[in-house]
Design a protein around this motif. Structure first.
Motif, short mmCIF file in Angstrom:
data_model
loop_
_atom_site.label_atom_id
_atom_site.label_comp_id
_atom_site.label_asym_id
_atom_site.label_seq_id
_atom_site.Cartn_x
_atom_site.Cartn_y
_atom_site.Cartn_z
N PRO A 398 0.51 -1.07 -0.16
CA PRO A 398 -0.14 0.16 -0.10
C PRO A 398 0.98 1.37 0.22
CG PRO A 398 -0.56 -1.03 2.10
CD PRO A 398 0.72 -2.06 1.31
N THR A 399 0.86 2.29 -1.01
CA THR A 399 1.22 3.16 -1.47
C THR A 399 0.36 3.82 -1.92
OG1 THR A 399 2.30 2.83 -3.11
CG2 THR A 399 3.40 2.32 -1.09
N GLU A 400 0.55 5.33 -1.91
CA GLU A 400 -0.29 6.27 -2.97
C GLU A 400 -0.18 6.19 -4.61
OE1 GLU A 400 1.12 10.34 -2.60
OE2 GLU A 400 1.43 10.47 -0.68
N LYS A 401 0.79 5.34 -4.95
CA LYS A 401 0.43 4.92 -6.46
C LYS A 401 0.33 3.84 -6.63
CE LYS A 401 3.05 8.20 -8.22
NZ LYS A 401 2.43 9.07 -9.56
N SER A 402 0.32 2.65 -5.86
CA SER A 402 -0.58 1.43 -6.07
C SER A 402 -1.65 1.45 -6.18
CB SER A 402 0.32 0.49 -4.54
OG SER A 402 0.67 0.41 -3.48
N ILE A 403 -2.22 2.15 -4.61
CA ILE A 403 -3.48 2.58 -4.33
C ILE A 403 -3.99 3.85 -5.82
CG2 ILE A 403 -5.35 3.62 -3.34
CD1 ILE A 403 -3.13 3.37 -0.72
N GLU A 404 -3.64 4.54 -6.24
CA GLU A 404 -3.79 4.96 -7.56
C GLU A 404 -3.78 3.94 -8.85
OE1 GLU A 404 -1.62 8.18 -8.30
OE2 GLU A 404 -2.39 9.86 -7.02
N LEU A 405 -3.09 3.53 -9.16
CA LEU A 405 -3.05 2.37 -9.81
C LEU A 405 -4.29 1.25 -9.87
CD1 LEU A 405 -1.77 1.49 -12.52
CD2 LEU A 405 -0.10 -0.42 -11.05
N ALA A 406 -4.92 0.64 -8.90
CA ALA A 406 -5.89 0.05 -8.18
C ALA A 406 -7.58 0.20 -8.22
CB ALA A 406 -5.85 -0.94 -6.66
N THR A 407 -7.63 2.21 -8.11
CA THR A 407 -8.37 3.31 -8.90
C THR A 407 -8.71 2.98 -9.14
OG1 THR A 407 -7.99 3.81 -5.93
CG2 THR A 407 -9.82 5.09 -7.94
N PHE A 408 -7.58 3.18 -10.61
CA PHE A 408 -7.84 3.22 -11.66
C PHE A 408 -8.19 1.85 -12.49
CE2 PHE A 408 -3.61 5.93 -11.78
CZ PHE A 408 -5.08 6.72 -10.82
N ALA A 409 -8.01 0.83 -12.08
CA ALA A 409 -8.02 -0.63 -12.34
C ALA A 409 -9.25 -0.88 -12.50
CB ALA A 409 -8.16 -1.19 -12.37
N ILE A 410 -10.03 -0.34 -11.15
CA ILE A 410 -11.61 -0.55 -10.36
C ILE A 410 -12.77 0.20 -11.94
CG2 ILE A 410 -13.11 -0.49 -8.83
CD1 ILE A 410 -11.18 -2.80 -8.49
N PHE A 411 -12.30 1.64 -12.42
CA PHE A 411 -12.61 2.16 -12.85
C PHE A 411 -13.04 1.65 -14.15
CE2 PHE A 411 -13.29 6.29 -14.53
CZ PHE A 411 -14.86 6.72 -14.59
N SER A 412 -12.18 1.63 -14.64
CA SER A 412 -11.99 1.17 -16.06
C SER A 412 -12.78 0.02 -16.49
CB SER A 412 -10.05 0.95 -16.50
OG SER A 412 -9.77 2.06 -16.77
#
Length: 926
Positions: A398-412
């Protein structure tokens, strides 16, 4: 009087058996210096019934251990035992008591625990094994929790979970584990056992308190496991098998930077997410992790709680939240909602709500950029199930980048679901980060197909605009429109980032056109500035979709189905491409197909005609032939068929049988002329097949003869070979001329023969040398038939004259009969009689003059010359007596009419051929 210790022990055992704790107290208080504490505790452990309430003896045990028994407790009645036995006998009886030894327990530091702790633990085990009454254990241990940290740890980790599981949380369930069995459970088995009832409740009642059980059952159990492994030793020794299991467990936990059992909890949640992501996500949201433990009233030490709430365990637990998202293939709306909540929960647990982080509500308006350095650390192996919980995994750590990447994947994935394609977050990440251009192109194809299946014509132009924006965002997650587009330190990602944007636009354009949104496509790709695609790409896309609609149409009528869509599409875009030859061809194809739809047309094996058959067959002329065969009197609609042929030529689907030796291909006009002649020939053939000689004769004379030159014929020139046209003309004329059907009303047999011989004469002029013999043979048959017909007619006339003379009164002799007017003859015959005085060379000259107007002069002068000579020799040969000169005249020296007609036709034909070939007349006369 001094009492031997053996007597005191025997008396104490007697009081214990009788559960006379007060007497025991008095006895021990009176002989405190004689009897040892461990002997009393062993006696209590051995002979005190397990059913006795702990309240009766816990106070005595406390005072005994701490040495706080008051002398006032000693009474005269119980302070001194009555020595009924000698000292030796007493010692012998003590040995027969077989007092139990206290188990040696070691604390977390490896030190031996005190006698009181050992007694209480052994007493607890005996009560559980004999009665199974766990509440009794609670009464036994609660007064001593402050005495020993080891005792507290044991009570919290072993007793409290079982108490809550069997008596508080699920009182209706039958107890499954004894205290001794529960103590031997490995960490994974313990977690599974403690949480199994919550799973059962969820399956049966869809109501689970999994978060409560993690907090109140697993958390306390982990209180003891999280500390250093206990070293349990008894007089019988340690169980080597259990030690081997513990070592294997520790090795399994290596690589996850923790030796605590919380990693097993994370594993359990990860496995649960695969089976039931919603339940696992709810548990993750309800429980705050290792620091969220409910100890009840058994732990008042903040130091212990802070030790359990270390940062590493919290990070590992937060990592399990991200791992759950990537471990499952969920694609439902509920999955995306729970995943979004899980991601927010991860950020909350570690306080990672940085202002620079993007959340789903920001993605529609903010571009997504990922650090190149971060992407270089990623690997597809990081998405493997066994690697998701490793602390070295940058995707789930859990870092800012990994959380953002997971957010992008979910939204996509959620965006793809709205488009109609079901993809999990793991699938999206594999495609966007690790997928090749081919992989992304395959996903794009599936997305567009699903988009058409789900939406189709159910949404308006505004909805399609929204879908286009979503696709463009998925292409590179909005990076191309951001200010970071040229920043090399940031890398754009997207599900279709490795596909050229123009390719995506082109595919979407085809979808719009296929669904009939022509005006919207025209506005976006032809009228909107800047243009997303070059105009030539738009033109090709329109043509491709148009042909696709054409090929999928089941009926050729342009006012229905796919043909109507195609017609509307071409009508919309053709004004924007006025110079396009392809649009003119497809427009001609539409006209031809629409015209063919009005005819019955069945292909091989009874398959009905479809528009795609026009483009699939090698030569579309086959369709014209089948129309003529399958539709009665369709040959009468010659102009309609000619229009179809012309349009098929314009569409490039009609072969003209062009000679391979031609230096240049035929022009469209030339090809149309040839195809028209082929259609006319087939119409003549169809007319003859339906016994309509008059129509066939009319088509040959008016459409293929010189008089029809203005109706579709192209004049032959020196640079245009006319072999094909000659073949069509003479074959059609020959076929019609050899037809032997009877004349229709109003036409005599003689007139029909004249028409046939006229057609055969035309065929003879244009036929190749190898076919002349067949044409002449047919012509001679017609001549013979005409001679027979004329002879029969003359004979009939003579018989009629004879009968008329014999019936007249006052008849005269034969020699006195003067010529009398004959009965009216047919107009054709009168015309022949009137023209009888004309010389045959005059007749040939007239025929040659007529044929000189045709577009098809004889192709082989030598063959024609040879034919002329053969005909001349045949005419010059001596005749048989029957056919001698005398036979050609009647008794009065007059030439017979049938001989005159035969000589006229034969001689005229020969002379005409000679004139055409430029051969002078060599005195051939009749």
């Amino acid at each position: 009087m001094e009492v031997h210790p053996a007597h005191v022990i025997l008396q104490a055992a007697q009081y214990i058996i009788e559960v006379d704790i007060q007497a025991l107290r008095s006895l021990v208080a009176s002989h405190a210096g004689v009897i040892k504490v461990d002997l009393v505790l062993r006696a209590l452990l051995t002979y005190l019934p397990e059913s006795v309430s702990p309240d009766i003896y816990t106070g005595f045990v406390r005072d005994l251990f701490y040495g706080t028994l008051s002398p006032l407790d000693a009474t005269d009645d119980h302070s001194s035992p009555t020595p009924k036995l000698s000292d030796a006998e007493a010692r012998q009886q003590v040995r027969k008591l077989h007092l139990l030894h206290l188990t040696k327990y070691f604390d977390d530091d490896g030190n031996l625990v005190d006698l009181l702790t050992s007694f209480l633990l052994d007493r607890a085990h005996r009560i559980d094994s004999e009665t199974g009454a766990l509440p009794v254990l609670q009464q036994l241990l609660e007064p001593f929790l402050d005495h020993s940290q080891h005792l507290r740890t044991w009570a919290i980790s072993k007793l409290l979970p079982l108490l809550r599981l069997d008596y508080e949380y699920y009182p209706d369930r039958a107890p499954e584990y004894s205290l001794e069995t529960f103590e031997t459970l490995q960490v994974g088995d313990a977690v599974t056992s403690l949480l199994s009832e919550a799973l059962r409740q969820n399956n049966e009642h869809h109501n689970s308190d999994l978060g409560r059980d993690l907090r109140g059952l697993v958390g306390p159990w982990m209180y003891g496991y999280s500390k250093k492994r206990r070293k349990l030793s008894t007089l019988e020794g340690c169980d080597s098998q259990n030690s081997t299991t513990d070592n294997a467990l520790r090795q399994d936990l290596e690589g996850r930077s923790t030796s605590s059992g919380w990693s097993c909890v994370n594993d359990w949640l990860l496995e649960l997410s695969i089976r039931d992501f919603s339940l696992a996500a709810k548990a993750f949201q309800q429980w705050d992790g290792p620091q969220d433990v409910d100890y009840g009233d058994w732990n008042h030490s903040a130091t212990e709680v802070n030790e359990l709430s270390n940062l590493d365990q919290s990070i590992n637990y937060a990592q399990s939240g991200l791992a759950m998202i990537y471990s499952t293939h969920g694609t439902s709306s509920n999955f995306f909602i729970e995943s979004d909540r899980t991601i927010h929960r991860v950020a909350d647990l570690l306080d990672l709500h940085a202002d620079s982080m993007l959340w789903p509500e920001d993605l529609k308006s903010s571009p997504v950029v990922i650090s190149t350095d971060f992407l270089e650390t990623l690997s597809s192996a990081h998405l493997l199930h066994n690697d998701l919980l490793r602390t070295s995994n940058p995707l789930t750590h859990p870092t800012e980048k990994s959380i953002e990447l997971a957010t992008f994947a979910i939204f996509s994935a959620q965006t793809l679901e709205s488009l109609g394609l079901l993809q999990s977050a793991k699938d999206v990440l594999m495609t966007a980060v690790f997928g090749t251009a081919s992989d992304q192109r395959d996903i794009l194809r599936k997305t567009l197909h699903a988009l058409r299946q789900r939406h189709g014509r159910s949404i308006d132009d505004g909805g399609w605009k929204t879908l286009r924006k979503q696709l463009l965002w998925l292409h590179d997650w909005g990076h191309s429109e951001s200010s970071w587009a040229n920043d090399t330190s940031e890398l754009s990602l997207g599900i279709f980032c490795k596909i050229d944007k123009a390719e995506l636009e082109l595919d979407f354009l085809k979808i719009l056109l296929s669904e009939g949104h022509n005006n919207l496509a025209l506005y976006i790709y032809c009228a909107h500035s800047p243009l997303p695609l070059p105009l030539d790409s738009v033109e090709n896309a329109v043509l491709e979709v148009a042909f696709g609609l054409y090929d999928s149409a089941s009926n050729g009528n342009r006012s229905r189905g796919g043909m109507k869509k195609m017609s509307d599409l071409i009508a919309t875009f053709q004004p924007h491409f006025p110079q396009s030859e392809a649009y003119r061809e497809i427009d001609a194809l539409l006209l031809a197909t629409h015209a063919l739809s009005f005819y019955t047309l069945v292909l091989q094996h009874g398959v009905p005609f479809q528009p795609v058959n026009i483009r699939s067959i090698p030569d579309a002329f086959i369709l014209i032939e089948r129309v003529l065969k399958q539709n009665p009197r369709s040959y009468a609609k010659l102009e309609d068929l000619l229009d179809i042929g012309r349009n098929l030529v314009k569409a490039g689907l009609m072969k003209s049988d062009q000679s391979t030796s031609a230096a240049q291909p035929y022009s469209t006009e030339r090809q149309s002329a040839i195809v028209e002649r082929r259609i006319i020939a087939k119409a003549i053939e169809a007319a003859l097949a339906e016994e309509d000689f008059d129509t066939a004769y009319s088509y040959v004379v008016n459409r293929l003869s010189p008089s029809g030159a203005s109706q579709g014929q192209v004049p032959a020139t020196s640079d245009m070979p006319d072999t094909n046209e000659d073949d069509i003309t003479w074959q059609a004329a020959y076929q019609a001329g050899r037809s032997s059907m009877k004349g229709s009303s109003g036409f005599s047999e003689l007139r029909r023969l004249e028409q046939r011989m006229e057609l055969l004469s035309q065929a003879l002029l244009l036929a190749p040398s190898e076919s002349l013999q067949d044409v002449l043979s047919t012509w001679r048959d017609c001549e013979h038939e005409m001679n027979q017909f004329l002879a029969q007619e003359s004979e009939a006339e003579s018989n009629w004259d004879s009968r008329r003379d014999l019936t007249l009164p006052g008849g005269f002799g034969q020699e006195d009969i003067a010529d009398i007017p004959q009965k009216p003859r047919e107009p054709t015959r009168n015309a022949m009689n009137e023209e009888a005085p004309m010389g045959l060379f005059d007749v040939a000259r007239g025929a040659a003059s007529a044929f000189s107007k045709t577009a098809f002069p004889p192709r082989n002068p030598r063959a024609a010359d040879s034919t002329l000579k053969e005909l001349a020799r045949a005419q010059m040969q001596p005749k048989s007596p029957a056919n001698s000169e005398g036979g050609r005249h009647d008794g009065e020296g007059r030439v017979r009419k049938r001989d005159m007609v035969s000589s006229m036709v034969t001689g005229g034909l020969a002379s005409g051929i000679g004139w055409v070939l430029g051969k002078p007349n060599t005195g051939y006369v009749i």
